[in-house]
Motif scaffolding. Structure first.
Motif: not given
Length: 426
Positions: A19-43
């Motif tokens: 698995x390819x995963x975010x390195x917690x120390x390199x991002x603001x927070x894990x929550x802040x780098x997540x998203x809903x699935x691409x087709x659920x994002x309201x654009x």
């Protein structure tokens, strides 16, 4: 659904991956780098919100922004490679399966994430239940091909034996250990992820799943994309597997929600006037929750839709039987012909309103409030749908009959960005 594998013992084959995963120390927070699935994002609102949440939000990979499709796909691939080089994302040291948990209030869902074999043929093992749109499959295929990565898992459901045995027994044991990842996203959902490193536990999961078949709960376009990309290959390799989340619905039943339509170029007044005597039309009082209750009551008796966009709610039900007979294809099972989505597309969109099923004319929106708000903002029509029964979905899938595209929304959906699959390292 009762899902033993088809005759001959052919069932689900799930293998570990790095698995390819975010390195917690390199991002603001894990929550802040997540998203809903691409087709659920309201654009565009949801897209801009996610982009501003963190410069490394996964939305920059699943929904890259550029002037052309080719440029978008190249940008996603270049961004992925840059994040890998910078250590923002990193592969786990060894191939594993992952146990994934979502919890909010009284709702708890657990499942297993792995790479699912696409070959030998999965027909009869993985059951689709919705049609797909060719342009979306082509776009997703180009993105995956260019990035050489699976950026978000499909959601597949299967039914275990009704108790904590097999794969579910392993999942429950693993969930008592320390996770490799834990975060709570802004919607209040707590997410935890565990790596299943014990070969015996992985074998127990794989043995159980090898007797099962699964229903595609969410991700029909990504599934079609997996199959297209696999067909392009001249020999065996990582494209023979697709990233999935498998949930035992005997243990953790999924929720079924509707997907609404936003008709960009059709004001509500014009939509209503075109109905003439083809349907019964009634004004219903708000707020939205009360109007949806009225929709549910009408849907219990037959086809029903709720139109919004002019500051009011209009209940549309009781279609003319002669109109149905003329416009709904007769070569499908009765359950398919009675679907709200079938009547919407065959009768209203194709015959009454004459609206092409193309992105310039129709948007598919999961969030009810967002659909109403966008319709009111743009003088458009939101067609609010009532969820279809999961039993109907299952029965049609078993018959090999697909429902109209975007007929259902199963959930909870996995958050995007918690674990990716890099086909270059897998």
């Amino acid at each position: 659904m009762n899902t033993p594998g088809p005759a001959g013992g052919r069932g689900l084959r799930l293998i570990p991956f790095r698995g390819l995963r975010y390195v917690p120390e390199r991002v603001g927070s894990l929550a802040a780098v997540t998203s809903p699935p691409y087709d659920v994002v309201v654009r565009p609102d949801g897209l801009h919100h996610l982009e501003s949440a963190d410069p490394h939000n996964i939305v920059r990979l699943i929904l890259p922004q550029a002037d052309s499709a080719d440029a978008r796909h190249r940008q996603a691939a270049e961004t992925l490679q840059r994040w890998l080089a910078e250590g923002v994302l990193a592969p786990d040291p060894e191939p594993v399966l992952y146990v994934y948990e979502q919890r909010t209030g009284d709702l708890l869902q657990r499942g297993v994430i792995g790479a699912l074999a696409l070959s030998p043929a999965t027909e009869g093992v993985v059951l689709p239940h919705e049609d797909v749109m060719a342009d979306i499959v082509a776009d997703r295929a180009a993105l995956m091909r260019t990035a050489a990565a699976h950026l978000e898992p499909l959601l597949l459901s299967y039914a275990g034996d009704g108790g904590p045995t097999g794969a579910t027994a392993v999942i429950e044991r693993v969930a008592k250990r320390l996770p490799v990842l834990a975060t709570t996203t802004e919607d209040g959902v707590a997410h935890r992820l565990w790596a299943v490193t014990d070969p015996a536990e992985r074998a127990e999961i794989q043995s159980d799943l090898s007797r099962r078949q699964a229903l595609i709960a969410d991700g029909h376009h990504r599934w079609a994309t997996y199959l297209r990309l696999q067909a392009e290959q001249s020999g065996p390799g990582p494209w023979d597997f697709g990233l999935v989340l498998l949930v035992d619905t005997a243990r953790y039943p999924l929720q079924v929600r509707a997907i609404h339509r936003l008709l960009h170029r059709l004001p509500v007044a014009q939509a209503l006037s075109a109905l003439d005597d083809a349907f019964r039309v009634r004004r219903v009082e708000g707020p939205l929750r009360g109007a949806l209750d009225a929709l549910a009551e009408a849907a219990a008796e037959g086809n029903a839709f709720l139109l919004a966009g002019d500051g009011r709610f209009h209940l549309v039900d009781r279609p003319d039987e002669h109109l149905l007979a003329r416009t709904v294809p007769a070569d499908r099972p009765a359950a398919w012909r009675a679907l709200d989505a079938t009547v919407l597309h065959s009768v209203l969109l194709d015959h009454v309103w004459r609206i092409p099923d193309a992105p310039d004319h129709i948007a598919y929106i999961h969030d009810t409030e967002a659909a109403v708000e966008q319709a009111e903002r743009h003088d458009a029509t939101a067609v609010l749908m009532h969820p279809v029964s999961e039993d109907v979905v299952r029965d049609l899938a078993r018959q090999g009959v697909t429902m109209p595209r975007k007929s259902t929304s199963f959930g909870p959906k996995p958050a995007t960005g918690l674990v990716l699959r890099d086909l270059g390292t897998d």
